[in-house]
Write a protein that holds these residues in place. Structure first.
Motif, PDB file in Angstrom:
ATOM      1  N   VAL A 140       0.877  -1.166   0.000  1.00 57.05           N
ATOM      2  CA  VAL A 140       0.000   0.000   0.000  1.00 57.05           C
ATOM      3  C   VAL A 140       0.916   1.219   0.000  1.00 57.05           C
ATOM      4  N   ARG A 141       0.802   2.008  -1.037  1.00 58.34           N
ATOM      5  CA  ARG A 141       1.641   3.203  -1.171  1.00 58.34           C
ATOM      6  C   ARG A 141       0.719   4.412  -1.238  1.00 58.34           C
ATOM      7  N   GLU A 142       0.934   5.361  -0.330  1.00 54.71           N
ATOM      8  CA  GLU A 142       0.159   6.591  -0.362  1.00 54.71           C
ATOM      9  C   GLU A 142       1.081   7.735  -0.757  1.00 54.71           C
ATOM     10  N   ILE A 143       0.585   8.557  -1.638  1.00 52.69           N
ATOM     11  CA  ILE A 143       1.377   9.652  -2.186  1.00 52.69           C
ATOM     12  C   ILE A 143       0.947  10.960  -1.532  1.00 52.69           C
ATOM     13  N   LEU A 144       1.921  11.690  -1.021  1.00 54.60           N
ATOM     14  CA  LEU A 144       1.687  13.032  -0.517  1.00 54.60           C
ATOM     15  C   LEU A 144       2.259  14.006  -1.540  1.00 54.60           C
ATOM     16  N   VAL A 161      -0.795  14.846   6.449  1.00 54.56           N
ATOM     17  CA  VAL A 161      -2.015  14.209   5.963  1.00 54.56           C
ATOM     18  C   VAL A 161      -2.828  15.128   5.045  1.00 54.56           C
ATOM     19  N   TYR A 210      -2.299  14.625   1.223  1.00 51.52           N
ATOM     20  CA  TYR A 210      -2.628  13.344   0.607  1.00 51.52           C
ATOM     21  C   TYR A 210      -3.096  13.566  -0.834  1.00 51.52           C
ATOM     22  N   ASP A 211      -2.570  12.755  -1.753  1.00 46.82           N
ATOM     23  CA  ASP A 211      -2.922  12.897  -3.163  1.00 46.82           C
ATOM     24  C   ASP A 211      -3.497  11.625  -3.774  1.00 46.82           C
ATOM     25  N   ASP A 212      -2.903  10.462  -3.457  1.00 50.56           N
ATOM     26  CA  ASP A 212      -3.325   9.244  -4.137  1.00 50.56           C
ATOM     27  C   ASP A 212      -2.910   8.021  -3.333  1.00 50.56           C
ATOM     28  N   ARG A 213      -3.529   6.883  -3.642  1.00 52.79           N
ATOM     29  CA  ARG A 213      -3.181   5.609  -3.015  1.00 52.79           C
ATOM     30  C   ARG A 213      -3.076   4.549  -4.104  1.00 52.79           C
ATOM     31  N   GLU A 214      -2.107   3.663  -3.921  1.00 56.96           N
ATOM     32  CA  GLU A 214      -1.894   2.566  -4.859  1.00 56.96           C
ATOM     33  C   GLU A 214      -1.773   1.281  -4.046  1.00 56.96           C
TER      34      GLU A 214
END
Length: 91
Positions: free
Chosen positions: A8-12, A43, A46-50
């Motif tokens: 799980v990768r979250e992009i800031l 937080v 936050y831009d996107d999640r993969e």
């Protein structure tokens, strides 16, 4: 039942306006501000999640017998509620 490693990768992301003579200089100024901790993403950025199979194992499939106790585990079973555990935190 097979086990799979899923990442799980979250992009800031934050856009910063920098005055400079060129785009390269602007990038350099922002990099330096980040290094000085003048820009710290949180937080609100936050831009996107993969969510994808982990690159550590072919197609995410963990070979039988491989020790994965240091990873977060998603436990599912007929007699348990779905929960997330981290084996290291339980020690």
């Amino acid at each position: 039942m097979p086990k799979y490693g899923i990442s799980v990768r979250e992009i800031l992301k934050r856009t910063v306006i920098a005055e400079a003579e060129s785009v390269e200089e602007a990038v350099q100024k922002v990099e330096e501000a980040v290094e000085r901790d003048e820009i710290i993403l949180d937080v609100d950025d936050y831009d996107d999640r993969e969510i994808v199979p982990s690159e550590y194992w072919k197609e995410g499939r963990i070979p039988d017998g491989e020790d994965v106790s240091c990873y977060w585990q998603l436990a599912c079973g007929p007699n348990s509620r779905q929960r997330t555990t981290n084996k290291l935190q339980e020690s």
